[in-house]
Design a protein around this motif. Structure first.
Motif, mmCIF file in Angstrom:
data_model
loop_
_atom_site.group_PDB
_atom_site.id
_atom_site.type_symbol
_atom_site.label_atom_id
_atom_site.label_comp_id
_atom_site.label_asym_id
_atom_site.label_seq_id
_atom_site.Cartn_x
_atom_site.Cartn_y
_atom_site.Cartn_z
ATOM 1 N N THR A 187 50.612 33.100 31.655
ATOM 2 C CA THR A 187 51.759 33.918 30.517
ATOM 3 C C THR A 187 50.809 33.809 29.109
ATOM 4 O OG1 THR A 187 52.181 32.217 29.715
ATOM 5 C CG2 THR A 187 53.730 33.028 31.408
ATOM 6 N N GLY A 188 51.671 34.699 28.473
ATOM 7 C CA GLY A 188 50.488 35.159 27.704
ATOM 8 C C GLY A 188 49.494 36.543 27.821
ATOM 9 N N SER A 189 49.459 37.588 26.121
ATOM 10 C CA SER A 189 49.044 38.300 25.962
ATOM 11 C C SER A 189 47.215 37.955 26.110
ATOM 12 C CB SER A 189 49.365 38.883 24.815
ATOM 13 O OG SER A 189 48.631 38.108 23.875
ATOM 14 N N LEU A 190 46.721 38.743 26.183
ATOM 15 C CA LEU A 190 44.549 39.233 26.794
ATOM 16 C C LEU A 190 44.513 39.170 24.656
ATOM 17 C CD1 LEU A 190 44.253 40.938 29.859
ATOM 18 C CD2 LEU A 190 44.372 37.997 29.115
ATOM 19 N N LEU A 191 44.476 37.926 24.066
ATOM 20 C CA LEU A 191 44.422 38.463 22.808
ATOM 21 C C LEU A 191 42.435 39.191 22.676
ATOM 22 C CD1 LEU A 191 46.138 35.965 20.796
ATOM 23 C CD2 LEU A 191 46.211 38.991 20.806
ATOM 24 N N PRO B 297 39.332 55.884 26.117
ATOM 25 C CA PRO B 297 37.842 54.759 25.861
ATOM 26 C C PRO B 297 38.139 54.090 26.694
ATOM 27 C CG PRO B 297 38.788 55.529 23.968
ATOM 28 C CD PRO B 297 40.232 55.762 24.826
ATOM 29 N N LEU B 298 39.561 52.853 26.598
ATOM 30 C CA LEU B 298 38.850 50.985 27.516
ATOM 31 C C LEU B 298 38.519 52.298 29.204
ATOM 32 C CD1 LEU B 298 41.274 48.336 27.667
ATOM 33 C CD2 LEU B 298 39.924 49.916 30.117
ATOM 34 N N ILE B 299 39.129 52.691 29.671
ATOM 35 C CA ILE B 299 38.341 53.895 31.065
ATOM 36 C C ILE B 299 37.531 54.098 30.786
ATOM 37 C CG2 ILE B 299 39.626 54.655 32.992
ATOM 38 C CD1 ILE B 299 41.401 52.291 32.113
ATOM 39 N N ALA B 300 36.938 55.072 29.744
ATOM 40 C CA ALA B 300 35.524 56.025 30.344
ATOM 41 C C ALA B 300 34.925 55.119 30.099
ATOM 42 C CB ALA B 300 36.252 57.323 29.025
ATOM 43 N N ASN B 301 34.326 54.077 29.408
ATOM 44 C CA ASN B 301 33.358 53.747 29.291
ATOM 45 C C ASN B 301 32.878 52.651 30.672
ATOM 46 O OD1 ASN B 301 33.802 54.696 26.926
ATOM 47 N ND2 ASN B 301 34.206 53.258 25.395
ATOM 48 N N LYS C 280 41.207 46.603 23.911
ATOM 49 C CA LYS C 280 40.174 47.693 23.314
ATOM 50 C C LYS C 280 38.988 47.059 24.266
ATOM 51 C CE LYS C 280 42.953 50.267 20.351
ATOM 52 N NZ LYS C 280 42.640 51.397 18.697
ATOM 53 N N CYS C 281 38.972 45.891 23.837
ATOM 54 C CA CYS C 281 37.194 45.351 23.971
ATOM 55 C C CYS C 281 36.857 45.471 25.090
ATOM 56 C CB CYS C 281 37.006 43.755 23.296
ATOM 57 S SG CYS C 281 37.977 42.299 24.349
ATOM 58 N N LEU C 282 38.204 44.860 26.476
ATOM 59 C CA LEU C 282 37.745 45.439 27.639
ATOM 60 C C LEU C 282 36.539 46.444 28.299
ATOM 61 C CD1 LEU C 282 40.560 44.579 29.486
ATOM 62 C CD2 LEU C 282 39.175 42.816 29.409
ATOM 63 N N SER C 283 36.220 47.936 26.737
ATOM 64 C CA SER C 283 35.822 49.004 27.802
ATOM 65 C C SER C 283 33.716 47.992 27.135
ATOM 66 C CB SER C 283 35.716 49.938 26.420
ATOM 67 O OG SER C 283 35.849 49.282 24.935
ATOM 68 N N THR C 284 34.202 46.802 26.712
ATOM 69 C CA THR C 284 32.554 46.522 26.191
ATOM 70 C C THR C 284 31.721 45.778 27.936
ATOM 71 O OG1 THR C 284 33.147 44.403 25.269
ATOM 72 C CG2 THR C 284 33.048 46.974 23.928
ATOM 73 N N LEU C 285 32.889 46.276 28.692
ATOM 74 C CA LEU C 285 32.807 45.223 29.990
ATOM 75 C C LEU C 285 31.752 45.937 30.866
ATOM 76 C CD1 LEU C 285 35.828 42.828 30.573
ATOM 77 C CD2 LEU C 285 33.264 42.006 29.455
#
Length: 827
Positions: free
Chosen positions: A86-90, A142-146, A117-122
């Motif tokens: 549970t919970g969110s991905l902070l 941008p999360l997807i595009a990056n 949004k930081c997932l875009s750095t992976l």
């Protein structure tokens, strides 16, 4: 270097160290039968500095993903799939700091909130699966595009809302798998923005069902698919796409195996490409606007097709005999079209793999089941709602489901029908079958033989132990209800109405605790309504009308308060001859399902119930909400129980054509859901309660032909729609809509008038007066005849008196004729 392996089995943890030259560490916590219920052990995980693969899927982990996950900086693969996280991905949850991460699987948990949004750095991420969670908002473009290394992405079954542009994937040249299945109807996929964008990817697996594709732009067919030529699976079902059928899509993708365009608005004349496609084995273009005929060369298009669904279109003409040449055909659905002609015999005899054949709701005709017929391996056969005729012959089959309802079959039912496989479903309603229904060994779960001409007693030799829906109504069955019915412990629907059954209603009906619908109308049942009927707590439809039931209405009938109709639709699933899952080449080895909602085959339960003065069919999910009580056209007496006023969820109540007396209960104003209330043709007295004007859904109200008096309720709410017909036959009622006005001398409602106290002649009930006078004369004549029969002396005196009267009348008439002048003179 050392390989560190963490083995978890039987809820114990063992750490082992192995010497090896390769720099590779694995922790494998994937358990098939062992469930670990705990939060993550932070110190233990932090000690594996060289760990590259962490698979904790298919356990029962709770809580949130620990932030200490960032200490495992060497991680390349993480799977937390199939837990209860549970919970969110902070932003500080730690996942975004794993720069070497290539595969992330968070599917089938209970994670919430927006995607960070930081997932875009992976930038090394190749596989991202967050399906079957409760994420909200909209993925950050941008999360997807990056994530330029992405090959596999699955955002299905979340709570995303708003519009998402598919062009965000345009630069992901390695992308091969996209699954974006929406459930809430609030997500829109835009594929035409910007206009003319060209993708760098070549997809193999694309599923976008129920995504409201291009809704703002008229639901156009996605044009980027013109550039795709490696598709193996394409699912664009349930999108209301408005376009011509995309033959070019099949031509451009020779490797296409699965095409699902179900439930759109595609229109065109049905045609297939002329060249052979040996890979296509699943085609579903049902529920569109396809017209034309089925091509006679259909087997040349895809000789190895196993699943073909062309249902719910506007196809016409005959079924080509070449369909019988599809040797691998497993499931064929041509239902709900305008097909005509006879069914090719080869469809039964040549297709050795055919298990499902669905031809219902067409214009097919002929003696399809006559003679000696072997229908091979077919297990589910739907022939209903056509024009098939003739007698049912000797059929050899493995059938578990047979639906021949709403046709023109005649004759008697052969024994093989009752010897079908166990757990069978048989629908033969609305035909012209006759005779006695045969005994057999089949264990029926659904049996509907209503609306035929079956006669004799209800068969007691049938195996109905597991039956859930039993329809025997509208036949010519006679006798009483068999004692074997006490074994119907699983029955949900019992319809024996419109027959010639007699006797009393069995008390053991109260022991059928699963019973939801009981229809016994239009028979010859007599006696009292047993109080044992009150024992089932959730009966939602009870129809005992049109019988000879007497006595009072049991006050305990308050159980009719639904909605409570569980297991409404018996659903049947079928397996397919080929594997429906595709394994994606990755460390996690993700398996991809071909379709998101495997079609349930079966039929919707349907019953007829009289409401609003009409017999109406209620079918499918509406039965979960429909509640009603019909005791009309009996000989019930006494007052209406006030407890009926507690049925605040009942929708129709009919107590008409009985001998009920007393007032209309004031607490009928509590029937908040009532739509039809019929109390006509009784002996009810008093006023019409003004509180009834608060019933918001009352569409039909009838209290005609009673002894009601006083001023009618104000013409407000639903009462403003009722006409004179609702109140006729009550001479002491007054006020609109009646022409009789209420004068100042008219006593107020509920207060007895002086005329009522004096019992004037015009207050006498005409029906009761005539009935009492007639019964008095009958008693007198019977008594006189009895005296004459038992006393010879009085009998002789009576005959002499009659003889003397006859002679007197005779001579009077002779004298009147022979002396007219004398009579004239006397006048």
């Amino acid at each position: 270097m050392f390989i560190e392996v963490l083995l978890i089995y039987n809820t114990s943890i063992t750490i082992r160290h192995y010497s090896n030259k390769t720099d590779f560490s694995v922790i494998c916590c994937q358990l098939a039968h062992v469930y670990i219920i705990c939060s993550f052990c932070h110190p233990a995980l932090a000690s594996f500095h060289n760990l590259e693969v962490l698979d904790l899927s298919y356990n029962n982990f709770v809580g949130s993903i620990p932030s200490t996950i960032k200490l495992l900086s060497s991680l390349k693969v993480i799977s937390f799939a199939n837990n209860t996280l549970t919970g969110s991905l902070l932003p500080d949850h730690g996942l975004c700091e794993l720069k070497n991460l290539q595969e992330l699987d968070l599917s089938r948990n209970m994670l919430t909130g927006n995607l960070p949004k930081c997932l875009s750095t992976l930038s090394s991420l190749k596989l991202l699966d967050i399906s079957s969670n409760q994420f909200t908002g909209m993925p950050y473009r941008p999360l997807i595009a990056n994530l330029t290394a992405l090959e596999y992405i699955d955002f299905s079954h979340n709570n995303f809302e708003g519009s998402f542009s598919f062009s965000a994937f345009s630069n992901l040249k390695n992308l091969t798998v996209v699954r974006f299945i929406s459930d809430n109807g609030k997500f829109e996929m835009e594929t035409e923005d910007p206009i003319g964008w060209i993708p760098l990817f070549q997809l193999k697996f694309l599923m976008l069902p129920n995504c409201n594709i291009n809704r703002p732009k008229g639901s156009a067919f996605p044009s980027f698919l013109i550039h795709q030529n490696e598709l193996r699976v394409l699912d664009l079902s349930h999108n209301s796409l408005k376009a011509h059928f995309p033959n070019w899509l099949i031509n451009n993708n020779p490797m296409l195996e699965v095409l699902n365009l179900r439930n759109n608005s595609l229109s065109d004349t049905f045609s297939f490409p002329l060249y052979e496609n040996v890979n296509a084995w699943w085609i579903d273009i049902s529920a569109n606007h396809i017209i034309g005929t089925i091509p006679s060369s259909i087997q040349k298009f895809s000789p190895y097709i196993a699943h073909l669904n062309l249902s719910r279109n506007s196809l016409s003409g005959p079924i080509p005999s070449s369909v019988g040449d599809l040797n691998d055909l497993f499931a064929l659905d041509l239902s709900h079209n305008e097909l005509s002609g006879e069914v090719p015999k080869g469809l039964f005899t040549n297709t050795s793999a055919l298990t499902l054949l669905h031809l219902s709701n067409n214009k097919l005709y002929g003696e399809v089941l006559s003679g000696n017929l072997n229908i091979g391996r077919i297990q589910m056969l739907h022939l209903n709602d056509n024009y098939f005729t003739g007698k049912i012959g000797n059929v050899t089959s493995d059938l578990t489901l047979l639906d021949i309802s709403n046709n023109l079959f005649t004759g008697i039912v052969p024994v093989w029908i009752s010897n079908m496989e166990d757990s069978s479903q048989l629908l033969m309603n609305n035909n012209m079958l006759e005779g006695q229904f045969p005994c057999g060994t089949a264990s029926f779960e659904f049996l509907d033989i209503s609306h035929n001409f079956f006669s004799g007693p209800i068969p007691t030799c049938l195996n109905l132990q597991y039956v859930e829906h039993l329809h025997l109504g509208s036949n010519r069955f006679t006798g009483s209800i068999p004692n074997s019915f006490r074994n119907l412990t699983n029955v949900l629907t019992l319809d024996i109405g419109n027959n010639y059954l007699s006797g009393r209603i069995p008390k053991y009906f109260g022991e059928l605790h699963n019973l939801r619908i009981l229809l016994m109308r239009e028979n010859n049942f007599s006696g009292h309504i047993p109080k044992q009927l009150c024992q089932p707590r959730v009966v939602s439809l009870l129809d005992l009308s049109g019988n000879s039931l007497s006595g009072s209405i049991p006050s305990c009938l308050k159980i009719v308060t639904g909605p409570s109709y569980i297991a409404l639709v018996p659903s049947y699933w079928w397996s397919y001859p080929r594997d429906l899952f595709y394994r994606h080449a990755s460390v996690l080895g993700k398996e991809l399902s071909v379709h998101n909602d495997q079609e349930a085959l079966g039929f919707l339960e349907e019953v007829h119930f009289t409401t609003k003065s009409m017999s109406r069919p209620y079918k499918g999910n509406v039965l979960e909400y429909m509640t009603g009580l019909d005791l009309s056209c009996n000989m019930l007496t006494g007052e209406i129980p006030k407890q009926i006023g507690l049925l605040n969820q009942i929708r129709t109540l009919n107590l008409s054509n009985n001998h009920l007396f007393g007032p209309i209960p004031v607490n009928f104003s509590n029937l908040a859901s009532i739509e039809s209330l019929d109390l006509s043709s009784n002996n009810l007295s008093g006023d019409v309660p003004s509180e009834l004007i608060n019933l918001p859904f009352l569409a039909v109200f009838n209290v005609s032909y009673n002894n009601l008096s006083g001023k009618l309720p104000d013409m407000k709410g639903q009462f403003s729609t009722f006409t004179n017909a609702s109140y006729e036959g009550n001479p002491l009622l007054c006020g609109p809509p009646l022409e009789k006005k209420c004068t100042s001398t008219t006593p107020p409602m509920g207060v007895p008038s002086a005329k009522e106290d004096n019992d004037e002649w015009y207050d006498i009930n005409t029906v009761w007066f005539v009935a009492s006078l007639g019964s008095t004369w009958v008693v007198f004549l019977l008594g006189f005849a009895g005296v004459m029969y038992t006393n010879p002396r009085w009998r002789r005196m009576w005959f002499c008196f009659i003889e003397e009267c006859m002679f007197t009348i005779y001579y009077f008439l002779i004298d009147l004729v022979s002396r007219p002048s004398v009579l004239l003179f006397r006048q």
